[in-house]
Design a protein around this motif. Structure first.
Motif, PDB file in Angstrom:
ATOM      1  N   ARG A  68       0.826  -1.219   0.000  1.00 50.68           N
ATOM      2  CA  ARG A  68       0.000   0.000   0.000  1.00 50.68           C
ATOM      3  C   ARG A  68       0.856   1.262   0.000  1.00 50.68           C
ATOM      4  O   ARG A  68       0.482   2.268  -0.600  1.00 50.68           O
ATOM      5  N   GLN A  77      -3.901   9.372  -3.565  1.00 56.17           N
ATOM      6  CA  GLN A  77      -2.841   8.688  -2.815  1.00 56.17           C
ATOM      7  C   GLN A  77      -1.525   9.131  -3.437  1.00 56.17           C
ATOM      8  O   GLN A  77      -1.327   8.977  -4.645  1.00 56.17           O
ATOM      9  N   TYR A 100      -6.188   8.987   0.753  1.00 57.27           N
ATOM     10  CA  TYR A 100      -7.614   9.106   1.060  1.00 57.27           C
ATOM     11  C   TYR A 100      -8.128   7.779   1.591  1.00 57.27           C
ATOM     12  O   TYR A 100      -7.869   6.728   1.015  1.00 57.27           O
ATOM     13  N   ASP A 101      -8.843   7.830   2.706  1.00 65.95           N
ATOM     14  CA  ASP A 101      -9.458   6.652   3.313  1.00 65.95           C
ATOM     15  C   ASP A 101     -10.968   6.776   3.123  1.00 65.95           C
ATOM     16  O   ASP A 101     -11.619   7.541   3.839  1.00 65.95           O
ATOM     17  N   GLU A 104     -13.301   6.201   6.226  1.00 65.54           N
ATOM     18  CA  GLU A 104     -13.349   7.298   7.196  1.00 65.54           C
ATOM     19  C   GLU A 104     -13.681   8.633   6.536  1.00 65.54           C
ATOM     20  O   GLU A 104     -13.936   9.619   7.215  1.00 65.54           O
ATOM     21  N   ASN A 105     -13.614   8.675   5.202  1.00 62.30           N
ATOM     22  CA  ASN A 105     -13.827   9.889   4.425  1.00 62.30           C
ATOM     23  C   ASN A 105     -12.852  10.998   4.850  1.00 62.30           C
ATOM     24  O   ASN A 105     -13.248  12.153   5.032  1.00 62.30           O
ATOM     25  N   THR A 107      -8.465  12.311   4.395  1.00 67.74           N
ATOM     26  CA  THR A 107      -7.173  12.144   3.740  1.00 67.74           C
ATOM     27  C   THR A 107      -6.114  12.248   4.823  1.00 67.74           C
ATOM     28  O   THR A 107      -5.913  13.304   5.424  1.00 67.74           O
ATOM     29  N   GLU A 108      -5.462  11.123   5.082  1.00 64.68           N
ATOM     30  CA  GLU A 108      -4.443  11.057   6.118  1.00 64.68           C
ATOM     31  C   GLU A 108      -3.087  11.450   5.545  1.00 64.68           C
ATOM     32  O   GLU A 108      -2.827  11.230   4.364  1.00 64.68           O
TER      33      GLU A 108
END
Length: 179
Positions: A68, A77, A100-101, A104-105, A107-108
């Motif tokens: 990932r 990403q 982007y997750d 969870e909506n 962006t980490e």
């Protein structure tokens, strides 16, 4: 430091920089073939730096996570790596990323800098660039869960100049950066 890359590889984000220690560093988007460079970076991080990045102690990066981390779409990403020549070969000394997750909506974002390359402005520069790239892709809100004692990250976020909001839950600090 030329690399083989896929057709959608964004060469416009490649950049040669000079840090405040006078050393040259090549910045470029991560490649799918960077697995072993990333493993080497992880292995050269102190246990404290590993913990501050992953918020857990790891003996190694699990294979699914390695996949990932190296397989991004260069849109929602993205990862930017810092590479130097060391012992006649490429060596990754830092990486900053966002992803982007959809569950969870959010962006980490995250950054890791090899301990012997910290305090030269590299983490700050990488985060500035990763936030700017995200903004180009219509991302204006980035989130990271950090250890409450990670004063270095808080200092960098303060220096970058964007609005940062902190909240605290379950013993961790959530930093929300608005760009």
């Amino acid at each position: 430091m030329a690399a083989t890359f896929r057709e959608d590889y964004p060469t416009q984000y490649e950049n040669q920089i000079t840090l405040i220690n006078g050393k040259g560093v090549f910045l470029r988007p991560i490649l799918e073939t960077d697995k072993y460079l990333l493993i080497d970076l992880f292995n050269k991080l102190s246990s404290n730096s590993q913990y501050m990045r992953f918020l857990t102690y790891l003996d190694a990066i699990p294979e699914d996570l390695l996949f990932r981390l190296t397989h991004v779409n260069y849109n929602n990403q993205f990862a930017l790596v810092a590479v130097i020549q060391e012992d006649g070969k490429d060596s990754m000394i830092a990486v900053a990323r966002y992803g982007y997750d959809p569950g969870e909506n959010i962006t980490e974002f995250a950054v890791a800098v090899r301990d012997d390359w910290q305090h030269y402005g590299l983490g700050k520069l990488l985060l500035q660039k990763i936030f700017a790239i995200g903004k180009e892709h219509s991302i204006s809100r980035f989130v990271s869960t950090i250890d409450p004692t990670n004063h270095a990250m808080k200092h960098i976020l303060r220096e970058i100049g964007y609005t940062v909001k902190y909240s605290y839950r379950n013993g961790a600090t959530q930093a929300v950066v608005l760009v």
